[in-house]
Each structure stands twice: as structure tokens, then as C-alpha cells.
Design a protein around this motif. Sequence first.
Motif, PDB file in Angstrom:
ATOM      1  N   LEU A 202      93.131 -42.310  73.237  1.00 50.42           N
ATOM      2  CA  LEU A 202      91.890 -42.614  72.508  1.00 50.42           C
ATOM      3  C   LEU A 202      91.831 -44.087  72.116  1.00 50.42           C
ATOM      4  O   LEU A 202      90.792 -44.736  72.235  1.00 50.42           O
ATOM      5  N   GLY A 203      92.981 -44.622  71.670  1.00 50.07           N
ATOM      6  CA  GLY A 203      93.036 -46.029  71.263  1.00 50.07           C
ATOM      7  C   GLY A 203      92.791 -46.979  72.420  1.00 50.07           C
ATOM      8  O   GLY A 203      92.279 -48.086  72.229  1.00 50.07           O
ATOM      9  N   GLY A 204      93.150 -46.554  73.639  1.00 51.82           N
ATOM     10  CA  GLY A 204      92.990 -47.421  74.804  1.00 51.82           C
ATOM     11  C   GLY A 204      91.604 -47.419  75.415  1.00 51.82           C
ATOM     12  O   GLY A 204      91.315 -48.211  76.332  1.00 51.82           O
ATOM     13  N   THR A 205      90.716 -46.531  74.923  1.00 49.40           N
ATOM     14  CA  THR A 205      89.387 -46.431  75.541  1.00 49.40           C
ATOM     15  C   THR A 205      88.566 -47.705  75.380  1.00 49.40           C
ATOM     16  O   THR A 205      87.788 -48.059  76.265  1.00 49.40           O
ATOM     17  N   SER A 206      88.743 -48.409  74.248  1.00 45.04           N
ATOM     18  CA  SER A 206      87.955 -49.634  74.044  1.00 45.04           C
ATOM     19  C   SER A 206      88.369 -50.734  75.023  1.00 45.04           C
ATOM     20  O   SER A 206      87.551 -51.550  75.441  1.00 45.04           O
ATOM     21  N   GLN A 207      89.629 -50.720  75.419  1.00 49.53           N
ATOM     22  CA  GLN A 207      90.137 -51.742  76.349  1.00 49.53           C
ATOM     23  C   GLN A 207      89.953 -51.335  77.810  1.00 49.53           C
ATOM     24  O   GLN A 207      89.573 -52.149  78.650  1.00 49.53           O
ATOM     25  N   HIS A 208      90.202 -50.053  78.118  1.00 52.02           N
ATOM     26  CA  HIS A 208      90.191 -49.611  79.519  1.00 52.02           C
ATOM     27  C   HIS A 208      88.935 -48.830  79.909  1.00 52.02           C
ATOM     28  O   HIS A 208      88.684 -48.637  81.097  1.00 52.02           O
ATOM     29  N   GLY A 209      88.173 -48.350  78.902  1.00 51.61           N
ATOM     30  CA  GLY A 209      86.989 -47.537  79.200  1.00 51.61           C
ATOM     31  C   GLY A 209      87.335 -46.053  79.230  1.00 51.61           C
ATOM     32  O   GLY A 209      88.478 -45.672  79.485  1.00 51.61           O
ATOM     33  N   TRP A 210      86.338 -45.205  78.949  1.00 52.19           N
ATOM     34  CA  TRP A 210      86.540 -43.755  78.875  1.00 52.19           C
ATOM     35  C   TRP A 210      86.852 -43.139  80.231  1.00 52.19           C
ATOM     36  O   TRP A 210      87.514 -42.126  80.323  1.00 52.19           O
ATOM     37  N   TRP A 211      86.310 -43.729  81.310  1.00 57.41           N
ATOM     38  CA  TRP A 211      86.420 -43.098  82.631  1.00 57.41           C
ATOM     39  C   TRP A 211      87.432 -43.798  83.537  1.00 57.41           C
ATOM     40  O   TRP A 211      87.455 -43.574  84.733  1.00 57.41           O
ATOM     41  N   SER A 212      88.275 -44.654  82.959  1.00 53.67           N
ATOM     42  CA  SER A 212      89.260 -45.385  83.765  1.00 53.67           C
ATOM     43  C   SER A 212      90.441 -44.477  84.131  1.00 53.67           C
ATOM     44  O   SER A 212      90.672 -43.435  83.505  1.00 53.67           O
ATOM     45  N   ALA A 213      91.195 -44.901  85.161  1.00 47.41           N
ATOM     46  CA  ALA A 213      92.392 -44.153  85.575  1.00 47.41           C
ATOM     47  C   ALA A 213      93.404 -44.109  84.438  1.00 47.41           C
ATOM     48  O   ALA A 213      94.044 -43.078  84.184  1.00 47.41           O
ATOM     49  N   HIS A 214      93.528 -45.229  83.689  1.00 43.74           N
ATOM     50  CA  HIS A 214      94.460 -45.308  82.566  1.00 43.74           C
ATOM     51  C   HIS A 214      94.178 -44.209  81.534  1.00 43.74           C
ATOM     52  O   HIS A 214      95.080 -43.473  81.105  1.00 43.74           O
ATOM     53  N   THR A 215      92.908 -44.072  81.163  1.00 45.68           N
ATOM     54  CA  THR A 215      92.511 -43.072  80.161  1.00 45.68           C
ATOM     55  C   THR A 215      92.708 -41.660  80.697  1.00 45.68           C
ATOM     56  O   THR A 215      93.226 -40.781  79.992  1.00 45.68           O
ATOM     57  N   ALA A 216      92.319 -41.445  81.956  1.00 47.98           N
ATOM     58  CA  ALA A 216      92.433 -40.108  82.557  1.00 47.98           C
ATOM     59  C   ALA A 216      93.895 -39.663  82.626  1.00 47.98           C
ATOM     60  O   ALA A 216      94.219 -38.511  82.291  1.00 47.98           O
ATOM     61  N   ILE A 217      94.785 -40.580  83.042  1.00 44.71           N
ATOM     62  CA  ILE A 217      96.215 -40.247  83.156  1.00 44.71           C
ATOM     63  C   ILE A 217      96.800 -39.948  81.771  1.00 44.71           C
ATOM     64  O   ILE A 217      97.566 -38.993  81.594  1.00 44.71           O
ATOM     65  N   ALA A 218      96.402 -40.756  80.780  1.00 47.68           N
ATOM     66  CA  ALA A 218      96.910 -40.539  79.422  1.00 47.68           C
ATOM     67  C   ALA A 218      96.461 -39.194  78.854  1.00 47.68           C
ATOM     68  O   ALA A 218      97.263 -38.452  78.265  1.00 47.68           O
ATOM     69  N   PHE A 219      95.183 -38.846  79.060  1.00 54.16           N
ATOM     70  CA  PHE A 219      94.686 -37.543  78.588  1.00 54.16           C
ATOM     71  C   PHE A 219      95.407 -36.396  79.301  1.00 54.16           C
ATOM     72  O   PHE A 219      95.751 -35.379  78.693  1.00 54.16           O
ATOM     73  N   ALA A 220      95.648 -36.570  80.609  1.00 50.71           N
ATOM     74  CA  ALA A 220      96.337 -35.527  81.382  1.00 50.71           C
ATOM     75  C   ALA A 220      97.776 -35.357  80.894  1.00 50.71           C
ATOM     76  O   ALA A 220      98.275 -34.230  80.762  1.00 50.71           O
ATOM     77  N   ALA A 221      98.445 -36.482  80.605  1.00 49.62           N
ATOM     78  CA  ALA A 221      99.829 -36.426  80.100  1.00 49.62           C
ATOM     79  C   ALA A 221      99.886 -35.735  78.739  1.00 49.62           C
ATOM     80  O   ALA A 221     100.804 -34.947  78.462  1.00 49.62           O
ATOM     81  N   SER A 222      98.883 -36.007  77.898  1.00 50.93           N
ATOM     82  CA  SER A 222      98.816 -35.360  76.582  1.00 50.93           C
ATOM     83  C   SER A 222      98.630 -33.852  76.742  1.00 50.93           C
ATOM     84  O   SER A 222      99.314 -33.053  76.095  1.00 50.93           O
ATOM     85  N   ALA A 223      97.707 -33.467  77.634  1.00 54.15           N
ATOM     86  CA  ALA A 223      97.461 -32.037  77.883  1.00 54.15           C
ATOM     87  C   ALA A 223      98.725 -31.356  78.404  1.00 54.15           C
ATOM     88  O   ALA A 223      99.050 -30.226  78.010  1.00 54.15           O
ATOM     89  N   ALA A 224      99.478 -32.062  79.280  1.00 59.19           N
ATOM     90  CA  ALA A 224     100.719 -31.505  79.830  1.00 59.19           C
ATOM     91  C   ALA A 224     101.751 -31.285  78.723  1.00 59.19           C
ATOM     92  O   ALA A 224     102.456 -30.270  78.700  1.00 59.19           O
ATOM     93  N   ALA A 225     101.834 -32.236  77.778  1.00 56.38           N
ATOM     94  CA  ALA A 225     102.794 -32.099  76.672  1.00 56.38           C
ATOM     95  C   ALA A 225     102.431 -30.913  75.782  1.00 56.38           C
ATOM     96  O   ALA A 225     103.304 -30.139  75.367  1.00 56.38           O
ATOM     97  N   PHE A 226     101.122 -30.735  75.495  1.00 56.77           N
ATOM     98  CA  PHE A 226     100.696 -29.592  74.673  1.00 56.77           C
ATOM     99  C   PHE A 226     100.911 -28.265  75.411  1.00 56.77           C
ATOM    100  O   PHE A 226     101.287 -27.258  74.805  1.00 56.77           O
ATOM    101  N   ALA A 227     100.682 -28.266  76.741  1.00 55.30           N
ATOM    102  CA  ALA A 227     100.926 -27.058  77.547  1.00 55.30           C
ATOM    103  C   ALA A 227     102.414 -26.707  77.527  1.00 55.30           C
ATOM    104  O   ALA A 227     102.795 -25.526  77.430  1.00 55.30           O
ATOM    105  N   THR A 228     103.257 -27.742  77.607  1.00 56.58           N
ATOM    106  CA  THR A 228     104.714 -27.537  77.530  1.00 56.58           C
ATOM    107  C   THR A 228     105.096 -26.929  76.184  1.00 56.58           C
ATOM    108  O   THR A 228     105.926 -26.020  76.102  1.00 56.58           O
ATOM    109  N   PHE A 229     104.450 -27.424  75.115  1.00 58.73           N
ATOM    110  CA  PHE A 229     104.703 -26.886  73.778  1.00 58.73           C
ATOM    111  C   PHE A 229     104.393 -25.387  73.733  1.00 58.73           C
ATOM    112  O   PHE A 229     105.197 -24.590  73.247  1.00 58.73           O
ATOM    113  N   LEU A 230     103.229 -24.987  74.264  1.00 60.14           N
ATOM    114  CA  LEU A 230     102.832 -23.575  74.246  1.00 60.14           C
ATOM    115  C   LEU A 230     103.802 -22.718  75.062  1.00 60.14           C
ATOM    116  O   LEU A 230     104.163 -21.611  74.667  1.00 60.14           O
TER     117      LEU A 230
END
Length: 486
Positions: free
Chosen positions: A233-261
Motif C-alpha cells: 500500500l505504501g508503494g502505490t504512490s511511487q509505483h502506481g496501483w497497477w504496476s508489477a511491483h504493487t501486484a507482486i507485493a499484494f500477491a506475496a501478502s496474500a500468500a503469507a495470509f494463506a500460509t497462516f490459515l
Amino acid sequence: MSHHAAQPETRAGTHPEEHAPRKSWALLAVALAAQILVVLDISVVNTALPTIGSDLHLSGTNLQWLVTAYLMMSGGGLLLGGRIADLISRRSVFLTGLTLFTLASIGSGFANSGTQLFAARAVQGLSAALLTPSALSLITTTYAGAQRKAALALWGAVGSLGIAAGVLVGGAVTTWTNWHFIFWINGPIGLVALLVGSRIIAKQPGSHPHLRDFDLPGALAVISGLAILVYALGGTSQHGWWSAHTAIAFAASAAAFATFLKLERRADKPLFPPHVWKLNALVSGTAVMLGVTGLLVGTVFLTSIFLQTVLGFSAVKTGVAFLPFALAITVGTIVARHLLGHLSPRVIAATGLVIAVVASLALSTATSGAQFATDILPGLCALGLGVGMVFVPVSVTSMSGIPASHAGVASGFLMTGHEIGAALGVAVLSAVASTAGTLTTAAGAADAYSRGFIGAAVMAAVVAVFALVRMPATRATDGGGHLTMH
């Protein structure tokens, strides 16, 4: 601690005072003092952000990490903190957390680089993750009946009011001394609370759990997921909401939460017992707590920057400008406390959130030519009133019907909503705000403020609907259901 404290407080037509022996308020005073330190430190840096930023040469995008490094570690660690409080003596966990918090606060004041301050803030957050659930579970297992309801209402008030008060404390201390003292001030307060707490909190027989009882992999997964999400979320102002950087970070976060479950399903002793999810009052209360705290802390973050960057307020003037906001929150908690005997918790919470929607829309009309008294103050006061009305019904109903053996983990779950909500509120609203302009220039901050509060209105509306549908429909006597012992 006796288990009867966690049993139902009332039966139809009776008064809890008739059934519950009264206890000294001394323990509540110490627990609230510790929680005030924890909550103050969520917002105390807000008014000092521009000063710390220039002193330590931090960029605009890095400033939010001063707030979120603390919130992320406290929010991510609270379930583990609650588990530790249930398995080891609550007294020991509380006093250990308070000691670490006090030391980390002093260390934060001595930081002379951004990295050192982020690290010290993270340790503060982990200490808060021990302190908060142990303090709340001490309250819920010590007090019963009307005393417990009053104690939990005060706890809810501290949760909201402390955030607003932190802005004033931070502004005054930064202006009159320097930013280092906003952390050092915790030293003497923490020390007094430690001395009093070690004398008045009764010793409990401690168990000797194994390391596997704490589910450390689960705790690591949830902290990682939260950290990556805030980073994304913090990187969206620098990289944009639809950038590869943001998409990869959101996917990594989702993977960590899925691992938790996945870890929770397989763990012999999961961080959060699966049957607790069946407690509607606790789960719905925590979700509402997450949304309303996000709204509150996001408001403080954006408004602090707007007042200083756009209107040219000093740090102390900004702090004073938040006094009516703090007063409005207090009024909101008093109003909610009186309404609890007449209306269902969900009606009170939803009403407060609807007021917050209207207030957010009013604040979104502010421009670079705004006047504080006419364009900011009315909306800020209305938002404070609305938010204050939400914290009390959530705090009182969420912890009802929880047995003493699970009080720590339930407290941890509720306060996870508080801390994660605060972290995500700042991250989401600043990310939404940054789509309209940068927060570091006057023109950009005005546009960003307006966009941010449209986001806040949407957030409040969604939480209002959820509260109305999911929170308890019965009046707040004890109606939370029961947790079977396993």
C-alpha cells in the motif's frame, strides 16, 4: 483468578450489582495506564512527522513507516501475545511487556537514523503485543457484573481518546522540547506503572508450556503478511496501483495470509482456536473495531499533515486543534454508554458510523483555501462523536461470554482488530489520498486530503452496513454466547 468472572453477568430482570462482589479499581488503573501508553504511541508521532522527517532525512513515503512499523508489529503479534497471556501467568506477561515497552520507548528517543527509529518502533510494537491482551484479560477475569461493564467501557474510551490525545501530546512536546521527548516521556510513566503493578496484581500459579504450544510459525506468517501488505500500500504512490511491483507485493501478502490459515488448520495448538470463530459477538466486534480504528487513525494522520502543510499550523497548534476532536470522542463514548441500556449494540455502532460517513463527506470538500474553524472543525467534531459512539458497544459486547481460560486470546483477537485497523487505515487512506496529490506540498496535500476523505466515507459506510447486519441485536447485558472449554 476465579472463573466466575467470565460467566454471564445478568439474568433477565436482575441487576449485576446484586451478584458480583466488588473489587478494587487499582488494577484497572494500572491496566489503563499501560494501555494509554500503547495507544498514545499510535498517534504521538503524527504531529512530529514533519520535524522527524527533516531531522532524519526521511522521504514522504517513508514517513508513514514511523506510524505503521509500530502498528504492524503490535497488530501482527497480538494473537501470539494473547496466547502467551493464557499459557503463562498474565501478571508476568503484563509486567514483562511493560518493561520492554518502557525500554524500547527510551531507545526510540535515542535513535539518530530512520533505520534505528523504525527498529525501535517495531520493538515497541512487539512489547505492546504482550501488554495489551494481558491487560485486557486481567480486567475481564478480575471484574464482574456492572464493574466489568464499566471497566470495558473505559477501555473502549481509552482506545479512541488516547489516539486523539497523542496528537496533542506529540505537538506540545515537539514544540516545547524536541521530538526525542515524545518517546522519553514514556519512561517515568512506565516505571511508576511497573512499580504499582508489581505490588497490586495478584500472583498466579504459572504453567510451564512447551515452545510448540505458542504456534510461532503462525505468528511469523501473520506478521509477514501484514508487513508486506502495508509495504504494498505504501508503494502505490511511487509505483502506481497497477504496476508489477504493487501486484507482486499484494500477491506475496496474500500468500503469507494463506500460509497462516493453512498452518492454523494443521497446528495441534493453533494461535487462535478454530471454535472461537463461532463467537459472533467477538468476530463481528473485531471486524467493526478494525474499520473504525482505521477511520480514526487515518483521519488523524491526514488531518495532521493538512493542518501543518496546507494551513501552516505549528506542531503545538495542530495538537491544540485536535482538542475538540478528543472532546467529541469523549462525548460519543458517554452517549453510547447511556444508550447501551436502551438500544442494541449494533444500532448504536451503525448510528455512529453513519455520522462518520456524513462527517467524512463534509471534510472531503476542504480546499487549499480552507479555514479551520468553518471547513475542518465541524466535520472533525462530528467524526469524533461518531467514532466515540462505536468503540463502547464494540468493547462491551465483544468480550462477553468468554471464559477466563480464553480471555487472553480473545482480548488479543479484539485488539488485533484495533491495531491492524490502525495500520491499514493509515496505509489505505494515505494510498487513496496519494492518487490525487503528494502529501509533502501544500497544493498536493489539499487535493490528497479531499480524495482521502472520500475514501474514508466509503470505508465508514461499508463498516456501518456490516455492523448493522452482524453485531448483536440484543441489548448489552452479556449476550455474547459461550465458548466451550477444550
